[in-house]
Design a protein around this motif. Structure first.
Motif, PDB file in Angstrom:
ATOM      1  N   SER A   1       0.840  -1.209   0.000  1.00 56.19           N
ATOM      2  CA  SER A   1       0.000   0.000   0.000  1.00 56.19           C
ATOM      3  C   SER A   1       0.867   1.248   0.000  1.00 56.19           C
ATOM      4  O   SER A   1       0.588   2.208  -0.732  1.00 56.19           O
TER       5      SER A   1
ATOM      6  N   THR B   1      -6.182   0.531   7.630  1.00 57.04           N
ATOM      7  CA  THR B   1      -7.311   0.147   6.789  1.00 57.04           C
ATOM      8  C   THR B   1      -6.824  -0.722   5.628  1.00 57.04           C
ATOM      9  O   THR B   1      -7.401  -1.765   5.334  1.00 57.04           O
TER      10      THR B   1
ATOM     11  N   THR C   1      -3.881   5.670   9.981  1.00 62.84           N
ATOM     12  CA  THR C   1      -5.260   5.221   9.776  1.00 62.84           C
ATOM     13  C   THR C   1      -5.438   4.636   8.380  1.00 62.84           C
ATOM     14  O   THR C   1      -6.036   3.573   8.216  1.00 62.84           O
ATOM     15  N   GLN C   2      -4.918   5.312   7.366  1.00 60.69           N
ATOM     16  CA  GLN C   2      -4.991   4.777   6.006  1.00 60.69           C
ATOM     17  C   GLN C   2      -4.266   3.442   5.920  1.00 60.69           C
ATOM     18  O   GLN C   2      -4.720   2.516   5.252  1.00 60.69           O
TER      19      GLN C   2
ATOM     20  N   LEU D   1       1.568   7.331   3.826  1.00 60.17           N
ATOM     21  CA  LEU D   1       0.171   7.235   4.253  1.00 60.17           C
ATOM     22  C   LEU D   1       0.077   7.582   5.732  1.00 60.17           C
ATOM     23  O   LEU D   1       1.061   7.464   6.471  1.00 60.17           O
ATOM     24  N   SER D   2      -1.122   7.956   6.160  1.00 56.40           N
ATOM     25  CA  SER D   2      -1.352   8.136   7.593  1.00 56.40           C
ATOM     26  C   SER D   2      -1.478   6.752   8.217  1.00 56.40           C
ATOM     27  O   SER D   2      -1.807   5.779   7.531  1.00 56.40           O
TER      28      SER D   2
END
Length: 165
Positions: free
Chosen positions: A53, A70, A66-67, A63-64
């Protein structure tokens, strides 16, 4: 006296009833095979999902958290543990968020990107050889198209409502 009709167990079930078991059996075989490949590189499946990802997260490959959790399909607690392991292995790094000084982002390192790329290439080659030994290229393209159509259609339905069409 007549006997009640016995169920006709030899009757061929409708295609929809045959699709799901076939998908499950195929998925389980490929899933086990793919997990062995990923784990042979010293990472878990969730860690690989996180790395891939990040690898495809645009030019900054950031990415954060949280991202990332997920995308990696883990809980926030599992994400913390996973980020520590990936950071200790020098596969990711935490960087300041330029848009919010209170938070930090996760970025893949060159070592992490190389590992993700290596795993992806190995998975593609292995699955191409596996599926190519069963389906010809046209059949594989048609199956990919149909599975995409099925997936998009199912995602468009309300969760748990098979009658919503």
């Amino acid at each position: 006296m007549t006997q009640p009709d016995a169920p006709n167990w030899r009757k061929k079930p409708p295609a929809e009833a045959r699709i799901v078991p076939g998908l499950f059996r195929s998925r389980n075989y490929i899933w086990d095979n793919d997990h062995r490949i990923v784990e042979s590189h010293g990472v878990t499946w969730s860690q690989f999902l996180a790395l891939s990802s990040l690898r495809s997260a645009g030019p900054d490959q950031t990415l954060s958290p949280t991202q990332l959790y997920t995308a990696a399909q883990v809980t926030s607690g599992g994400m913390t543990k996973m980020m520590h392991a990936l950071s200790d292995a020098k596969l990711i790094e935490r960087v300041d968020n330029p848009d919010d000084g209170r938070s930090r982002l996760v970025r893949i390192t060159p070592k992490g990107a190389a590992l993700a790329e290596q795993i992806v290439e190995e998975l593609i080659a292995t699955n191409k050889a596996l599926i190519g030994g069963i389906l010809d290229p046209e059949e594989a393209e048609e199956l990919a198209r149909l599975l995409r159509k099925l997936s998009i259609g199912l995602q468009g339905r309300k969760k748990g409502d098979a009658s919503n069409q």
